[in-house]
Design a protein around this motif. Sequence first.
Motif, PDB file in Angstrom:
ATOM      1  N   GLU A 158       0.843  -1.194   0.000  1.00 54.11           N
ATOM      2  CA  GLU A 158       0.000   0.000   0.000  1.00 54.11           C
ATOM      3  C   GLU A 158       0.878   1.243   0.000  1.00 54.11           C
ATOM      4  OE1 GLU A 158      -2.868   2.625  -0.209  1.00 54.11           O
ATOM      5  OE2 GLU A 158      -3.221   0.460  -0.334  1.00 54.11           O
ATOM      6  N   ARG A 159       0.633   2.137  -0.959  1.00 52.15           N
ATOM      7  CA  ARG A 159       1.502   3.293  -1.152  1.00 52.15           C
ATOM      8  C   ARG A 159       1.666   4.125   0.114  1.00 52.15           C
ATOM      9  NH1 ARG A 159       3.058   5.540  -5.688  1.00 52.15           N
ATOM     10  NH2 ARG A 159       3.294   3.341  -6.152  1.00 52.15           N
ATOM     11  N   SER A 160       0.607   4.334   0.847  1.00 56.02           N
ATOM     12  CA  SER A 160       0.672   5.212   2.020  1.00 56.02           C
ATOM     13  C   SER A 160       1.525   4.640   3.136  1.00 56.02           C
ATOM     14  CB  SER A 160      -0.744   5.492   2.545  1.00 56.02           C
ATOM     15  OG  SER A 160      -1.361   4.292   2.959  1.00 56.02           O
ATOM     16  N   THR A 161       1.827   3.331   3.071  1.00 59.09           N
ATOM     17  CA  THR A 161       2.611   2.707   4.149  1.00 59.09           C
ATOM     18  C   THR A 161       4.072   2.532   3.773  1.00 59.09           C
ATOM     19  OG1 THR A 161       2.148   0.440   3.399  1.00 59.09           O
ATOM     20  CG2 THR A 161       0.548   1.463   4.904  1.00 59.09           C
ATOM     21  N   LEU A 162       4.463   2.899   2.548  1.00 60.67           N
ATOM     22  CA  LEU A 162       5.853   2.738   2.124  1.00 60.67           C
ATOM     23  C   LEU A 162       6.781   3.634   2.934  1.00 60.67           C
ATOM     24  CD1 LEU A 162       5.530   2.637  -1.765  1.00 60.67           C
ATOM     25  CD2 LEU A 162       6.324   0.769  -0.313  1.00 60.67           C
ATOM     26  N   THR A 163       7.891   3.061   3.375  1.00 62.63           N
ATOM     27  CA  THR A 163       8.889   3.842   4.102  1.00 62.63           C
ATOM     28  C   THR A 163       9.843   4.497   3.108  1.00 62.63           C
ATOM     29  OG1 THR A 163      10.473   2.016   4.260  1.00 62.63           O
ATOM     30  CG2 THR A 163       8.775   2.171   5.984  1.00 62.63           C
ATOM     31  N   ALA A 164      10.631   5.438   3.590  1.00 62.89           N
ATOM     32  CA  ALA A 164      11.616   6.102   2.735  1.00 62.89           C
ATOM     33  C   ALA A 164      12.622   5.090   2.188  1.00 62.89           C
ATOM     34  CB  ALA A 164      12.329   7.194   3.520  1.00 62.89           C
ATOM     35  N   THR A 165      12.992   4.123   3.008  1.00 64.33           N
ATOM     36  CA  THR A 165      13.936   3.087   2.576  1.00 64.33           C
ATOM     37  C   THR A 165      13.340   2.240   1.469  1.00 64.33           C
ATOM     38  OG1 THR A 165      14.943   2.986   4.780  1.00 64.33           O
ATOM     39  CG2 THR A 165      15.295   1.104   3.328  1.00 64.33           C
ATOM     40  N   GLN A 166      12.064   1.890   1.582  1.00 65.68           N
ATOM     41  CA  GLN A 166      11.402   1.088   0.557  1.00 65.68           C
ATOM     42  C   GLN A 166      11.269   1.864  -0.751  1.00 65.68           C
ATOM     43  OE1 GLN A 166       7.883   0.184   2.860  1.00 65.68           O
ATOM     44  NE2 GLN A 166       8.508  -1.970   3.118  1.00 65.68           N
ATOM     45  N   ILE A 167      10.954   3.133  -0.662  1.00 64.09           N
ATOM     46  CA  ILE A 167      10.855   3.969  -1.860  1.00 64.09           C
ATOM     47  C   ILE A 167      12.210   4.047  -2.563  1.00 64.09           C
ATOM     48  CG2 ILE A 167      10.512   6.327  -2.693  1.00 64.09           C
ATOM     49  CD1 ILE A 167       8.340   6.628  -0.570  1.00 64.09           C
ATOM     50  N   GLU A 168      13.256   4.227  -1.785  1.00 62.49           N
ATOM     51  CA  GLU A 168      14.597   4.305  -2.345  1.00 62.49           C
ATOM     52  C   GLU A 168      14.966   3.000  -3.053  1.00 62.49           C
ATOM     53  OE1 GLU A 168      18.076   6.211  -3.396  1.00 62.49           O
ATOM     54  OE2 GLU A 168      16.333   7.050  -2.354  1.00 62.49           O
ATOM     55  N   ARG A 169      14.571   1.883  -2.439  1.00 64.96           N
ATOM     56  CA  ARG A 169      14.874   0.580  -3.040  1.00 64.96           C
ATOM     57  C   ARG A 169      14.091   0.376  -4.339  1.00 64.96           C
ATOM     58  NH1 ARG A 169      18.749  -2.802  -4.137  1.00 64.96           N
ATOM     59  NH2 ARG A 169      18.102  -5.009  -4.172  1.00 64.96           N
ATOM     60  N   ILE A 170      12.841   0.817  -4.383  1.00 70.05           N
ATOM     61  CA  ILE A 170      12.040   0.723  -5.609  1.00 70.05           C
ATOM     62  C   ILE A 170      12.723   1.500  -6.734  1.00 70.05           C
ATOM     63  CG2 ILE A 170       9.874   1.443  -6.696  1.00 70.05           C
ATOM     64  CD1 ILE A 170       8.479   0.821  -4.042  1.00 70.05           C
ATOM     65  N   VAL A 171      13.174   2.695  -6.423  1.00 68.02           N
ATOM     66  CA  VAL A 171      13.853   3.528  -7.412  1.00 68.02           C
ATOM     67  C   VAL A 171      15.111   2.822  -7.924  1.00 68.02           C
ATOM     68  CG1 VAL A 171      15.106   5.683  -7.751  1.00 68.02           C
ATOM     69  CG2 VAL A 171      12.949   5.686  -6.488  1.00 68.02           C
ATOM     70  N   GLN A 172      15.901   2.254  -7.001  1.00 68.58           N
ATOM     71  CA  GLN A 172      17.133   1.572  -7.385  1.00 68.58           C
ATOM     72  C   GLN A 172      16.850   0.367  -8.282  1.00 68.58           C
ATOM     73  OE1 GLN A 172      18.950   0.560  -3.667  1.00 68.58           O
ATOM     74  NE2 GLN A 172      19.794   2.608  -3.312  1.00 68.58           N
ATOM     75  N   LEU A 173      15.878  -0.441  -7.892  1.00 67.30           N
ATOM     76  CA  LEU A 173      15.560  -1.653  -8.653  1.00 67.30           C
ATOM     77  C   LEU A 173      15.028  -1.322 -10.039  1.00 67.30           C
ATOM     78  CD1 LEU A 173      13.889  -3.779  -5.846  1.00 67.30           C
ATOM     79  CD2 LEU A 173      16.040  -4.307  -7.001  1.00 67.30           C
ATOM     80  N   ASP A 174      14.126  -0.359 -10.108  1.00 69.55           N
ATOM     81  CA  ASP A 174      13.542   0.011 -11.393  1.00 69.55           C
ATOM     82  C   ASP A 174      14.620   0.534 -12.337  1.00 69.55           C
ATOM     83  OD1 ASP A 174      11.196   0.228 -13.037  1.00 69.55           O
ATOM     84  OD2 ASP A 174      11.350   2.394 -12.807  1.00 69.55           O
ATOM     85  N   THR A 175      15.542   1.328 -11.801  1.00 71.22           N
ATOM     86  CA  THR A 175      16.627   1.875 -12.606  1.00 71.22           C
ATOM     87  C   THR A 175      17.554   0.757 -13.092  1.00 71.22           C
ATOM     88  OG1 THR A 175      16.566   3.940 -11.353  1.00 71.22           O
ATOM     89  CG2 THR A 175      18.557   3.501 -12.627  1.00 71.22           C
ATOM     90  N   ARG A 176      17.898  -0.166 -12.198  1.00 74.65           N
ATOM     91  CA  ARG A 176      18.793  -1.269 -12.575  1.00 74.65           C
ATOM     92  C   ARG A 176      18.178  -2.147 -13.658  1.00 74.65           C
ATOM     93  NH1 ARG A 176      21.131  -3.635  -6.820  1.00 74.65           N
ATOM     94  NH2 ARG A 176      22.543  -1.907  -6.346  1.00 74.65           N
ATOM     95  N   ILE A 177      16.898  -2.464 -13.492  1.00 71.76           N
ATOM     96  CA  ILE A 177      16.235  -3.340 -14.465  1.00 71.76           C
ATOM     97  C   ILE A 177      16.177  -2.673 -15.826  1.00 71.76           C
ATOM     98  CG2 ILE A 177      14.034  -4.398 -15.081  1.00 71.76           C
ATOM     99  CD1 ILE A 177      13.587  -4.858 -12.060  1.00 71.76           C
ATOM    100  N   GLU A 178      15.786  -1.411 -15.881  1.00 69.08           N
ATOM    101  CA  GLU A 178      15.679  -0.731 -17.165  1.00 69.08           C
ATOM    102  C   GLU A 178      17.038  -0.579 -17.824  1.00 69.08           C
ATOM    103  OE1 GLU A 178      12.801   2.532 -18.957  1.00 69.08           O
ATOM    104  OE2 GLU A 178      14.126   3.355 -17.434  1.00 69.08           O
ATOM    105  N   ALA A 179      18.087  -0.400 -17.014  1.00 69.54           N
ATOM    106  CA  ALA A 179      19.431  -0.250 -17.572  1.00 69.54           C
ATOM    107  C   ALA A 179      19.889  -1.513 -18.297  1.00 69.54           C
ATOM    108  CB  ALA A 179      20.424   0.099 -16.471  1.00 69.54           C
ATOM    109  N   GLN A 180      19.322  -2.656 -17.945  1.00 69.08           N
ATOM    110  CA  GLN A 180      19.668  -3.896 -18.628  1.00 69.08           C
ATOM    111  C   GLN A 180      19.157  -3.907 -20.066  1.00 69.08           C
ATOM    112  OE1 GLN A 180      21.505  -6.175 -16.700  1.00 69.08           O
ATOM    113  NE2 GLN A 180      21.375  -4.494 -15.245  1.00 69.08           N
ATOM    114  N   PHE A 181      18.123  -3.108 -20.349  1.00 68.09           N
ATOM    115  CA  PHE A 181      17.494  -3.135 -21.658  1.00 68.09           C
ATOM    116  C   PHE A 181      17.745  -1.867 -22.454  1.00 68.09           C
ATOM    117  CE2 PHE A 181      15.098  -5.825 -18.778  1.00 68.09           C
ATOM    118  CZ  PHE A 181      15.114  -7.029 -19.475  1.00 68.09           C
ATOM    119  N   GLY A 182      18.560  -0.969 -21.922  1.00 70.42           N
ATOM    120  CA  GLY A 182      18.883   0.254 -22.654  1.00 70.42           C
ATOM    121  C   GLY A 182      19.228   1.376 -21.708  1.00 70.42           C
ATOM    122  N   ALA A 183      20.482   1.397 -21.257  1.00 69.16           N
ATOM    123  CA  ALA A 183      20.893   2.392 -20.270  1.00 69.16           C
ATOM    124  C   ALA A 183      20.744   3.809 -20.795  1.00 69.16           C
ATOM    125  CB  ALA A 183      22.350   2.146 -19.850  1.00 69.16           C
ATOM    126  N   ASP A 184      20.847   3.978 -22.134  1.00 67.66           N
ATOM    127  CA  ASP A 184      20.748   5.319 -22.698  1.00 67.66           C
ATOM    128  C   ASP A 184      19.331   5.854 -22.644  1.00 67.66           C
ATOM    129  OD1 ASP A 184      20.033   3.319 -24.492  1.00 67.66           O
ATOM    130  OD2 ASP A 184      20.466   4.568 -26.241  1.00 67.66           O
TER     131      ASP A 184
END
Length: 230
Positions: A158-184
């Motif tokens: 649930e979005r309203s319960t996400l902690t700052a650490t969890q949000i940061e991890r989501i950002v990191q994971l999403d960035t890493r995954i997309e970089a595998q398919f086209g970092a540019d």
Amino acid sequence: MADATQATERPIIAYVDEDEDALEDFLIDADNSNLFREVIILKPEARLADMLEVLLTLPIDALVSDFRLSDASPIEYDGGQLVTAYLAARAEFPCFIRTSWDNDALHGTDDVNRVYSKEEGSQDLNRPLFERISLQIAHHKLQLQKWSDELEALLAIERSTLTATQIERIVQLDTRIEAQFGADHAVSQDARRAIFDGGLYSRKQELLADTERLIADIKRTLGEEGATDG
């Protein structure tokens, strides 16, 4: 059942070499290894940008390149530079360099573990390279799956319960995954973080849709600036 299915799916690899005989030998040996579903052999384009464009259109799981690509015709780059350029577009992708010039190749790459000597004669001599390619592909896919599973689990919270650490991890994971398919084409982590901090979306598909809009906005902005500069 999913693991059993994945285990039977053999990968597709591409091999770049300027020598016709070397291409044919690699194709035969790789096919006979029974480790790959398809082996795509390519001669190098004269320009690095053109070669990279060709490779990025192929549905491959690993890239293998000869180190010396200019013996048969003028080529502006070597295998080390080709691999570096490909990794700049697809981060952490399985890449390997074959060479008869071990010392030059070792100094021409930032990871000596990618470099393998060309072995003449029996196909069994190339078996260690083919096995390493297969293992590296499997490791790469497993890492992507782990990241994807973790991201999916975080996005289900649930979005309203996400902690700052969890949000940061989501950002990191999403960035890493997309970089595998086209970092540019990856959206910056600051832009991704802004999506979550704004609290506008709550599920994965909405996040991906917004990511696509951000990419389109970035491309449109760059296009307008280029037109203005021209």
